[in-house]
Design a protein around this motif. Structure first.
Motif, PDB file in Angstrom:
ATOM      1  N   GLU A 167      -1.674   4.097  -0.153  1.00  0.00           N
ATOM      2  CA  GLU A 167      -2.027   3.921  -1.553  1.00  0.00           C
ATOM      3  C   GLU A 167      -1.898   5.241  -2.313  1.00  0.00           C
ATOM      4  N   SER A 169      -3.809   6.303  -4.685  1.00  0.00           N
ATOM      5  CA  SER A 169      -5.125   6.919  -4.869  1.00  0.00           C
ATOM      6  C   SER A 169      -5.539   7.722  -3.635  1.00  0.00           C
ATOM      7  N   PHE A 170      -5.152   7.223  -2.446  1.00  0.00           N
ATOM      8  CA  PHE A 170      -5.484   7.942  -1.221  1.00  0.00           C
ATOM      9  C   PHE A 170      -4.711   9.253  -1.151  1.00  0.00           C
ATOM     10  N   PHE A 222     -12.142  -0.840  -7.728  1.00  0.00           N
ATOM     11  CA  PHE A 222     -10.798  -0.287  -7.549  1.00  0.00           C
ATOM     12  C   PHE A 222     -10.781   0.883  -6.563  1.00  0.00           C
ATOM     13  N   ASP A 223     -11.858   1.030  -5.805  1.00  0.00           N
ATOM     14  CA  ASP A 223     -11.952   2.091  -4.799  1.00  0.00           C
ATOM     15  C   ASP A 223     -11.162   1.651  -3.562  1.00  0.00           C
ATOM     16  N   LYS A 224     -10.152   2.439  -3.184  1.00  0.00           N
ATOM     17  CA  LYS A 224      -9.333   2.105  -2.021  1.00  0.00           C
ATOM     18  C   LYS A 224      -9.820   2.790  -0.742  1.00  0.00           C
ATOM     19  N   THR A 227     -14.378   0.342   0.458  1.00  0.00           N
ATOM     20  CA  THR A 227     -14.303  -0.947  -0.225  1.00  0.00           C
ATOM     21  C   THR A 227     -15.522  -1.817   0.103  1.00  0.00           C
ATOM     22  N   GLY A 249     -13.073   3.220  -9.902  1.00  0.00           N
ATOM     23  CA  GLY A 249     -12.595   3.704  -8.625  1.00  0.00           C
ATOM     24  C   GLY A 249     -13.613   4.610  -7.969  1.00  0.00           C
ATOM     25  N   HIS A 250     -13.175   5.339  -6.955  1.00  0.00           N
ATOM     26  CA  HIS A 250     -14.080   6.181  -6.177  1.00  0.00           C
ATOM     27  C   HIS A 250     -14.612   7.354  -6.992  1.00  0.00           C
TER      28      HIS A 250
END
Length: 269
Positions: A167, A169-170, A222-224, A227, A249-250
């Motif tokens: 991802e 984001s990661f 939306f946190d990948k 979760t 998200g995170h």
């Protein structure tokens, strides 16, 4: 700013308020106590917020990488803190890595904890960096090599991203935590020193069920990285748990949690 002097290092913290309702607030990896500035909006006259720089972050210092942060060591540090600040019972607030500190603290002192607020906590489903750091033998050496020689690693990450295996984001999170040699050293030394500080989830769940201690578990839709699905095997076993999934998200979960609590006028304990 104050410092708790221990045989293992100095723990930096700030004290906000002099109320009897004590809260211990632990931030995430790569942050400092300033990450919890938004939480000051929730403080009442009856509250005392103790906000920390976790070891290897901010103004806190650790004695040596050879000294691991075990549960017994963490218990001694907290007992010293309770004596210095003159409190016996407390609430716990933890975000990401700070969530793991909160879970371990509850495991050590279940009878002293009034409530927990955990935001995308580490320690329930083990994270990528912890896995790499704790693999035996050659894998641990590989992790050290990656941390101090990241260029080739970043190239492989970009290739995996193009193939749809990682991802965005990661990748953004990892690169932000490894941008400089200093930050890469923080990654390596933090995870190696903190390796023994893993919560015993079965013991913790049993303590929650017996004590009925209030717990709120917050995740970002939306946190990948952390979760709701990953947290479910833990949360589903605690009858009194309150579960919140916020539209974020995170990285913005702390601010979104504060906004939610203010809107609901529910405070944090």
């Amino acid at each position: 700013m104050q410092f708790l002097q221990t045989p293992f290092g100095e723990l930096a913290y700030k004290k906000h308020g002099n109320g009897k309702n004590t809260h211990l607030l632990f931030h995430g990896f790569g942050q400092t106590m300033k990450a919890f500035d938004p939480f000051l909006r929730l403080k009442t006259n009856n509250d005392c917020f103790l906000v920390f720089d976790v070891f290897y972050h901010g103004h806190s210092s650790w004695i040596s990488t050879r000294q691991k942060l075990t549960k017994q060591v963490w218990k001694e540090i907290l007992l010293n803190l309770m004596e210095k600040e003159d409190f016996e019972r407390f609430n716990l607030v933890g975000y990401s890595m700070g969530g793991k500190f909160s879970l371990v603290t509850f495991e050590l002192f279940p009878e002293r904890v009034i409530s927990l607020l955990l935001m995308a906590p580490d320690g329930i489903k083990t994270g990528f960096w912890y896995n790499m750091a704790t693999f035996p033998g050659a894998f641990n050496r590989l992790f050290k090599y990656v941390v101090f020689h990241p260029r080739q690693f970043f190239k492989w990450m970009d290739r995996f991203h193009r193939l749809g295996l990682l991802e965005s984001s990661f990748i953004k999170f990892v690169k932000s935590q490894m941008r400089t040699r200093t930050k890469r050293a923080q990654v390596y030394f933090t995870w190696n020193v903190f390796k023994p500080l893993q919560p015993d989830l079965e013991k913790i769940i049993a303590a929650f069920r017996e004590s009925q201690t209030p717990i709120t578990l917050v995740s970002g839709k939306f946190d990948k990285m952390v979760t709701s699905e990953n947290l479910h095997p833990f949360s589903s076993k605690i009858p009194q748990i309150q579960i919140l999934e916020l539209p974020c998200g995170h990285n913005t979960l702390i601010e979104e949690t504060v906004d939610y609590l203010l809107k609901e006028n529910s405070g944090i304990a």
